[in-house]
Design a protein around this motif. Structure first.
Motif, PDB file in Angstrom:
ATOM      1  N   GLN A 180       0.817  -1.209   0.000  1.00  0.00           N
ATOM      2  CA  GLN A 180       0.000   0.000   0.000  1.00  0.00           C
ATOM      3  C   GLN A 180       0.851   1.260   0.000  1.00  0.00           C
ATOM      4  OE1 GLN A 180      -3.044   0.363   2.818  1.00  0.00           O
ATOM      5  NE2 GLN A 180      -3.985  -1.603   2.371  1.00  0.00           N
ATOM      6  N   VAL A 181       1.669   1.406   1.017  1.00  0.00           N
ATOM      7  CA  VAL A 181       2.561   2.556   1.124  1.00  0.00           C
ATOM      8  C   VAL A 181       3.972   2.046   1.347  1.00  0.00           C
ATOM      9  CG1 VAL A 181       3.162   4.634   2.415  1.00  0.00           C
ATOM     10  CG2 VAL A 181       0.761   4.052   2.029  1.00  0.00           C
ATOM     11  N   GLN A 182       4.898   2.567   0.563  1.00  0.00           N
ATOM     12  CA  GLN A 182       6.287   2.169   0.692  1.00  0.00           C
ATOM     13  C   GLN A 182       7.113   3.391   1.097  1.00  0.00           C
ATOM     14  OE1 GLN A 182       4.670   1.594  -2.538  1.00  0.00           O
ATOM     15  NE2 GLN A 182       3.796  -0.175  -1.497  1.00  0.00           N
ATOM     16  N   LEU A 183       8.042   3.153   2.000  1.00  0.00           N
ATOM     17  CA  LEU A 183       8.979   4.180   2.414  1.00  0.00           C
ATOM     18  C   LEU A 183      10.380   3.679   2.102  1.00  0.00           C
ATOM     19  CD1 LEU A 183       7.590   5.149   5.945  1.00  0.00           C
ATOM     20  CD2 LEU A 183       7.045   6.173   3.750  1.00  0.00           C
ATOM     21  N   VAL A 184      11.136   4.480   1.397  1.00  0.00           N
ATOM     22  CA  VAL A 184      12.490   4.091   1.016  1.00  0.00           C
ATOM     23  C   VAL A 184      13.460   5.145   1.513  1.00  0.00           C
ATOM     24  CG1 VAL A 184      14.054   3.555  -0.864  1.00  0.00           C
ATOM     25  CG2 VAL A 184      11.653   2.860  -1.009  1.00  0.00           C
ATOM     26  N   GLU A 185      14.359   4.712   2.401  1.00  0.00           N
ATOM     27  CA  GLU A 185      15.372   5.629   2.926  1.00  0.00           C
ATOM     28  C   GLU A 185      16.633   5.572   2.075  1.00  0.00           C
ATOM     29  OE1 GLU A 185      13.669   3.678   6.833  1.00  0.00           O
ATOM     30  OE2 GLU A 185      14.396   2.953   4.900  1.00  0.00           O
ATOM     31  N   SER A 186      17.366   6.655   2.091  1.00  0.00           N
ATOM     32  CA  SER A 186      18.664   6.699   1.437  1.00  0.00           C
ATOM     33  C   SER A 186      19.519   7.749   2.123  1.00  0.00           C
ATOM     34  CB  SER A 186      18.527   7.021  -0.054  1.00  0.00           C
ATOM     35  OG  SER A 186      17.913   8.281  -0.243  1.00  0.00           O
ATOM     36  N   GLY A 187      20.818   7.699   1.855  1.00  0.00           N
ATOM     37  CA  GLY A 187      21.709   8.727   2.368  1.00  0.00           C
ATOM     38  C   GLY A 187      22.594   8.314   3.518  1.00  0.00           C
TER      39      GLY A 187
ATOM     40  N   SER B  98      -6.950   6.857   2.182  1.00  0.00           N
ATOM     41  CA  SER B  98      -8.106   7.416   1.495  1.00  0.00           C
ATOM     42  C   SER B  98      -8.771   8.399   2.438  1.00  0.00           C
ATOM     43  CB  SER B  98      -9.089   6.312   1.091  1.00  0.00           C
ATOM     44  OG  SER B  98      -9.789   5.840   2.229  1.00  0.00           O
ATOM     45  N   SER B  99      -9.769   9.118   1.914  1.00  0.00           N
ATOM     46  CA  SER B  99     -10.470  10.101   2.743  1.00  0.00           C
ATOM     47  C   SER B  99     -11.284   9.432   3.835  1.00  0.00           C
ATOM     48  CB  SER B  99     -11.382  10.959   1.865  1.00  0.00           C
ATOM     49  OG  SER B  99     -12.339  10.148   1.228  1.00  0.00           O
ATOM     50  N   MET B 100     -11.550   8.135   3.664  1.00  0.00           N
ATOM     51  CA  MET B 100     -12.389   7.417   4.632  1.00  0.00           C
ATOM     52  C   MET B 100     -11.581   6.528   5.569  1.00  0.00           C
ATOM     53  SD  MET B 100     -15.487   8.304   3.789  1.00  0.00           S
ATOM     54  CE  MET B 100     -16.572   7.033   4.429  1.00  0.00           C
ATOM     55  N   SER B 101     -10.289   6.390   5.313  1.00  0.00           N
ATOM     56  CA  SER B 101      -9.524   5.408   6.076  1.00  0.00           C
ATOM     57  C   SER B 101      -8.991   5.996   7.374  1.00  0.00           C
ATOM     58  CB  SER B 101      -8.362   4.899   5.220  1.00  0.00           C
ATOM     59  OG  SER B 101      -7.386   5.915   5.067  1.00  0.00           O
ATOM     60  N   ARG B 102      -8.689   5.106   8.290  1.00  0.00           N
ATOM     61  CA  ARG B 102      -8.024   5.529   9.515  1.00  0.00           C
ATOM     62  C   ARG B 102      -6.540   5.720   9.211  1.00  0.00           C
ATOM     63  NH1 ARG B 102      -5.283   1.120  11.728  1.00  0.00           N
ATOM     64  NH2 ARG B 102      -5.844  -0.911  10.810  1.00  0.00           N
ATOM     65  N   LEU B 103      -5.874   6.390  10.112  1.00  0.00           N
ATOM     66  CA  LEU B 103      -4.445   6.592   9.939  1.00  0.00           C
ATOM     67  C   LEU B 103      -3.691   5.301  10.234  1.00  0.00           C
ATOM     68  CD1 LEU B 103      -4.070  10.066  11.692  1.00  0.00           C
ATOM     69  CD2 LEU B 103      -4.036   9.594   9.240  1.00  0.00           C
ATOM     70  N   ARG B 104      -2.670   5.044   9.428  1.00  0.00           N
ATOM     71  CA  ARG B 104      -1.838   3.870   9.621  1.00  0.00           C
ATOM     72  C   ARG B 104      -0.381   4.282   9.617  1.00  0.00           C
ATOM     73  NH1 ARG B 104      -3.102  -0.799   5.524  1.00  0.00           N
ATOM     74  NH2 ARG B 104      -1.405  -1.693   6.745  1.00  0.00           N
ATOM     75  N   SER B 105       0.418   3.508  10.320  1.00  0.00           N
ATOM     76  CA  SER B 105       1.852   3.783  10.440  1.00  0.00           C
ATOM     77  C   SER B 105       2.624   2.850   9.525  1.00  0.00           C
ATOM     78  CB  SER B 105       2.301   3.581  11.888  1.00  0.00           C
ATOM     79  OG  SER B 105       3.680   3.851  12.038  1.00  0.00           O
ATOM     80  N   PHE B 106       3.525   3.423   8.767  1.00  0.00           N
ATOM     81  CA  PHE B 106       4.355   2.643   7.860  1.00  0.00           C
ATOM     82  C   PHE B 106       5.825   2.916   8.161  1.00  0.00           C
ATOM     83  CE2 PHE B 106       1.096   1.073   5.042  1.00  0.00           C
ATOM     84  CZ  PHE B 106       0.069   1.992   5.201  1.00  0.00           C
ATOM     85  N   TRP B 107       6.655   1.907   7.837  1.00  0.00           N
ATOM     86  CA  TRP B 107       8.087   1.991   8.143  1.00  0.00           C
ATOM     87  C   TRP B 107       8.937   1.694   6.918  1.00  0.00           C
ATOM     88  CZ3 TRP B 107       9.986   3.385  12.899  1.00  0.00           C
ATOM     89  CH2 TRP B 107       9.066   3.406  13.956  1.00  0.00           C
ATOM     90  N   GLY B 108      10.079   2.339   6.871  1.00  0.00           N
ATOM     91  CA  GLY B 108      11.080   1.972   5.906  1.00  0.00           C
ATOM     92  C   GLY B 108      11.948   0.855   6.453  1.00  0.00           C
ATOM     93  N   ALA B 109      12.829   0.352   5.604  1.00  0.00           N
ATOM     94  CA  ALA B 109      13.681  -0.775   5.985  1.00  0.00           C
ATOM     95  C   ALA B 109      14.901  -0.345   6.794  1.00  0.00           C
ATOM     96  CB  ALA B 109      14.142  -1.514   4.739  1.00  0.00           C
ATOM     97  N   GLY B 110      15.193   0.949   6.774  1.00  0.00           N
ATOM     98  CA  GLY B 110      16.314   1.456   7.556  1.00  0.00           C
ATOM     99  C   GLY B 110      17.551   1.697   6.723  1.00  0.00           C
ATOM    100  N   THR B 111      18.354   2.634   7.192  1.00  0.00           N
ATOM    101  CA  THR B 111      19.634   2.922   6.548  1.00  0.00           C
ATOM    102  C   THR B 111      20.685   3.097   7.631  1.00  0.00           C
ATOM    103  OG1 THR B 111      20.766   4.355   4.943  1.00  0.00           O
ATOM    104  CG2 THR B 111      19.212   5.436   6.434  1.00  0.00           C
ATOM    105  N   GLN B 112      21.838   2.500   7.416  1.00  0.00           N
ATOM    106  CA  GLN B 112      22.887   2.506   8.438  1.00  0.00           C
ATOM    107  C   GLN B 112      23.667   3.818   8.398  1.00  0.00           C
ATOM    108  OE1 GLN B 112      23.880  -0.038  10.775  1.00  0.00           O
ATOM    109  NE2 GLN B 112      25.129   1.659  11.565  1.00  0.00           N
ATOM    110  N   VAL B 113      23.845   4.385   9.575  1.00  0.00           N
ATOM    111  CA  VAL B 113      24.720   5.545   9.742  1.00  0.00           C
ATOM    112  C   VAL B 113      25.805   5.154  10.740  1.00  0.00           C
ATOM    113  CG1 VAL B 113      24.907   7.904  10.616  1.00  0.00           C
ATOM    114  CG2 VAL B 113      22.946   7.238   9.208  1.00  0.00           C
TER     115      VAL B 113
END
Length: 121
Positions: free
Chosen positions: A1-8, A102-117
């Protein structure tokens, strides 16, 4: 549904800077909040910075004055600018977003896979 991609992420010497990016894509109606967490080896994941939809930000005390969170609203991308990095900032950094799909959906939390610093002394 929602993807989060970290970089840097990467390996830097103490005192240097890095900028992390988090690109959100997929079924996004609105983003209520974007945040960055980090988890150092052997420690619990901790919240580092948040950016609300109204533009308000919060950072933990240990990074205030060094880190800045920002967002490109048109690109659904958040950034974590990290200056004057210290060895204790070494961790895997995770992007988080609280999203309505969507305008009708509840809020959901999504996570990225992480990036090493990694910050060397």
């Amino acid at each position: 549904q929602v993807q989060l991609v970290e970089s840097g992420g990467g390996l830097v010497q103490a005192g240097r800077s890095l900028r992390l990016s988090c690109a959100a894509s997929g079924r996004i109606f609105s983003i209520n909040l974007m945040a960055w967490y980090r988890q150092a080896p052997g420690k619990q994941r901790e919240l580092v910075a948040t950016l609300s939809s109204d533009g308000s930000t919060n950072l933990i005390d240990s990074v205030k004055g060094r880190f800045t969170i920002s967002r490109d609203y048109s690109e659904n991308t958040s950034y974590l600018q990290m200056n004057n990095l210290k060895p204790e900032d070494t961790a895997v950094y995770y992007c988080n977003a609280v999203v309505a799909t969507s305008s009708m959906s509840r809020l959901r939390s999504f996570w990225g896979a992480g990036t090493q610093v990694t910050v060397s002394s």
